[in-house]
Design a protein around this motif. Structure first.
Motif, PDB file in Angstrom:
ATOM      1  N   UNK A  23       0.872  -1.181   0.000  1.00  0.00           N
ATOM      2  CA  UNK A  23       0.000   0.000   0.000  1.00  0.00           C
ATOM      3  C   UNK A  23       0.906   1.227   0.000  1.00  0.00           C
ATOM      4  N   UNK A  24       0.645   2.163  -0.896  1.00  0.00           N
ATOM      5  CA  UNK A  24       1.466   3.376  -0.959  1.00  0.00           C
ATOM      6  C   UNK A  24       2.892   3.086  -1.358  1.00  0.00           C
ATOM      7  N   UNK A  25       3.099   2.139  -2.276  1.00  0.00           N
ATOM      8  CA  UNK A  25       4.454   1.746  -2.676  1.00  0.00           C
ATOM      9  C   UNK A  25       5.201   2.901  -3.336  1.00  0.00           C
ATOM     10  N   UNK A  26       6.476   3.002  -3.004  1.00  0.00           N
ATOM     11  CA  UNK A  26       7.366   3.982  -3.622  1.00  0.00           C
ATOM     12  C   UNK A  26       8.647   3.266  -4.060  1.00  0.00           C
ATOM     13  N   UNK A  27       9.248   3.757  -5.136  1.00  0.00           N
ATOM     14  CA  UNK A  27      10.527   3.204  -5.568  1.00  0.00           C
ATOM     15  C   UNK A  27      11.596   3.704  -4.598  1.00  0.00           C
ATOM     16  N   UNK A  28      12.413   2.780  -4.114  1.00  0.00           N
ATOM     17  CA  UNK A  28      13.449   3.105  -3.135  1.00  0.00           C
ATOM     18  C   UNK A  28      14.820   2.764  -3.713  1.00  0.00           C
ATOM     19  N   UNK A  29      15.845   3.373  -3.154  1.00  0.00           N
ATOM     20  CA  UNK A  29      17.219   3.106  -3.579  1.00  0.00           C
ATOM     21  C   UNK A  29      17.839   2.064  -2.642  1.00  0.00           C
ATOM     22  N   UNK A  30      18.243   0.922  -3.179  1.00  0.00           N
ATOM     23  CA  UNK A  30      18.901  -0.067  -2.321  1.00  0.00           C
ATOM     24  C   UNK A  30      20.275   0.403  -1.875  1.00  0.00           C
ATOM     25  N   UNK A  31      20.748  -0.142  -0.777  1.00  0.00           N
ATOM     26  CA  UNK A  31      22.105   0.134  -0.303  1.00  0.00           C
ATOM     27  C   UNK A  31      23.102  -0.480  -1.277  1.00  0.00           C
ATOM     28  N   UNK A  32      22.804  -1.707  -1.717  1.00  0.00           N
ATOM     29  CA  UNK A  32      23.666  -2.368  -2.688  1.00  0.00           C
ATOM     30  C   UNK A  32      22.933  -3.526  -3.338  1.00  0.00           C
ATOM     31  N   UNK A  33      23.428  -3.900  -4.517  1.00  0.00           N
ATOM     32  CA  UNK A  33      22.976  -5.085  -5.234  1.00  0.00           C
ATOM     33  C   UNK A  33      24.205  -5.974  -5.373  1.00  0.00           C
ATOM     34  N   UNK A  34      24.085  -7.238  -4.938  1.00  0.00           N
ATOM     35  CA  UNK A  34      25.230  -8.146  -5.011  1.00  0.00           C
ATOM     36  C   UNK A  34      24.785  -9.502  -5.540  1.00  0.00           C
ATOM     37  N   UNK A  35      25.679 -10.155  -6.246  1.00  0.00           N
ATOM     38  CA  UNK A  35      25.415 -11.516  -6.687  1.00  0.00           C
ATOM     39  C   UNK A  35      25.427 -12.434  -5.465  1.00  0.00           C
ATOM     40  N   UNK A  36      24.471 -13.342  -5.401  1.00  0.00           N
ATOM     41  CA  UNK A  36      24.392 -14.304  -4.300  1.00  0.00           C
ATOM     42  C   UNK A  36      25.561 -15.285  -4.434  1.00  0.00           C
ATOM     43  N   UNK A  37      26.410 -15.398  -3.417  1.00  0.00           N
ATOM     44  CA  UNK A  37      27.550 -16.312  -3.512  1.00  0.00           C
ATOM     45  C   UNK A  37      27.131 -17.782  -3.582  1.00  0.00           C
ATOM     46  N   UNK A  38      25.883 -18.078  -3.194  1.00  0.00           N
ATOM     47  CA  UNK A  38      25.401 -19.458  -3.181  1.00  0.00           C
ATOM     48  C   UNK A  38      24.576 -19.838  -4.405  1.00  0.00           C
ATOM     49  N   UNK A  39      24.194 -18.859  -5.235  1.00  0.00           N
ATOM     50  CA  UNK A  39      23.370 -19.126  -6.412  1.00  0.00           C
ATOM     51  C   UNK A  39      23.664 -18.083  -7.472  1.00  0.00           C
ATOM     52  N   UNK A  40      24.298 -18.482  -8.558  1.00  0.00           N
ATOM     53  CA  UNK A  40      24.747 -17.533  -9.580  1.00  0.00           C
ATOM     54  C   UNK A  40      23.610 -16.893 -10.367  1.00  0.00           C
ATOM     55  N   UNK A  41      22.364 -17.351 -10.174  1.00  0.00           N
ATOM     56  CA  UNK A  41      21.222 -16.749 -10.854  1.00  0.00           C
ATOM     57  C   UNK A  41      20.359 -15.918  -9.914  1.00  0.00           C
ATOM     58  N   UNK A  42      20.946 -15.466  -8.801  1.00  0.00           N
ATOM     59  CA  UNK A  42      20.218 -14.669  -7.814  1.00  0.00           C
ATOM     60  C   UNK A  42      21.008 -13.409  -7.488  1.00  0.00           C
ATOM     61  N   UNK A  43      20.278 -12.276  -7.434  1.00  0.00           N
ATOM     62  CA  UNK A  43      20.840 -11.014  -6.978  1.00  0.00           C
ATOM     63  C   UNK A  43      20.234 -10.717  -5.606  1.00  0.00           C
ATOM     64  N   UNK A  44      21.066 -10.333  -4.655  1.00  0.00           N
ATOM     65  CA  UNK A  44      20.597  -9.945  -3.333  1.00  0.00           C
ATOM     66  C   UNK A  44      20.480  -8.422  -3.300  1.00  0.00           C
ATOM     67  N   UNK A  45      19.292  -7.950  -2.953  1.00  0.00           N
ATOM     68  CA  UNK A  45      19.006  -6.519  -2.878  1.00  0.00           C
ATOM     69  C   UNK A  45      19.045  -6.127  -1.404  1.00  0.00           C
ATOM     70  N   UNK A  46      20.036  -5.347  -1.018  1.00  0.00           N
ATOM     71  CA  UNK A  46      20.193  -4.918   0.381  1.00  0.00           C
ATOM     72  C   UNK A  46      19.607  -3.528   0.558  1.00  0.00           C
TER      73      UNK A  46
END
Length: 114
Positions: A23-46
């Motif tokens: 509800x009331x969603x807004x686009x936010x800036x992540x702290x960082x985007x990193x490749x998941x060290x355990x799965x090469x097809x996953x990005x972790x959004x911090x």
């Protein structure tokens, strides 16, 4: 007065489930985007988000090609939070975003919250 030393303690990111009915969603800036060290097809959004009883977040791939992966992070209130009292505190959170192909050497980019 500071001691002149920086805090080098790594942040402990807590994995959260995506909230698709924000509800009331807004686009936010992540702290960082990193490749998941355990799965090469996953990005972790911090990012720093609110307590999960009241607030949620969702991250989606908006562009994935040979050179870049672009992700949109949205934050907002949970639809099921209702009228409950919610504390305003930021927590270190992460969302896992699944890709069509391994991250490889592609650039990770976040949608600008303009």
């Amino acid at each position: 007065p500071g001691t002149g030393t920086a805090d080098t303690t790594p942040t402990a990111w807590s994995r959260v489930e995506p909230t698709t009915d924000l509800v009331g969603a807004v686009v936010a800036t992540p702290i960082e985007l990193v490749a998941d060290p355990d799965d090469e097809q996953v990005v972790l959004v911090h990012f720093y988000g609110g307590v999960q009883d009241c607030y949620g977040a969702n991250a989606t791939v908006v562009r994935e090609d040979d050179s870049v992966v672009e992700i949109r992070l949205e934050t907002g209130s949970r639809a099921d939070a209702g009228d409950q009292a919610c504390i305003e505190i930021a927590e270190a959170q992460e969302l896992a975003v699944h890709l069509e192909a391994p991250v490889g050497d592609r650039r990770l980019s976040a949608v600008d919250p303009d």
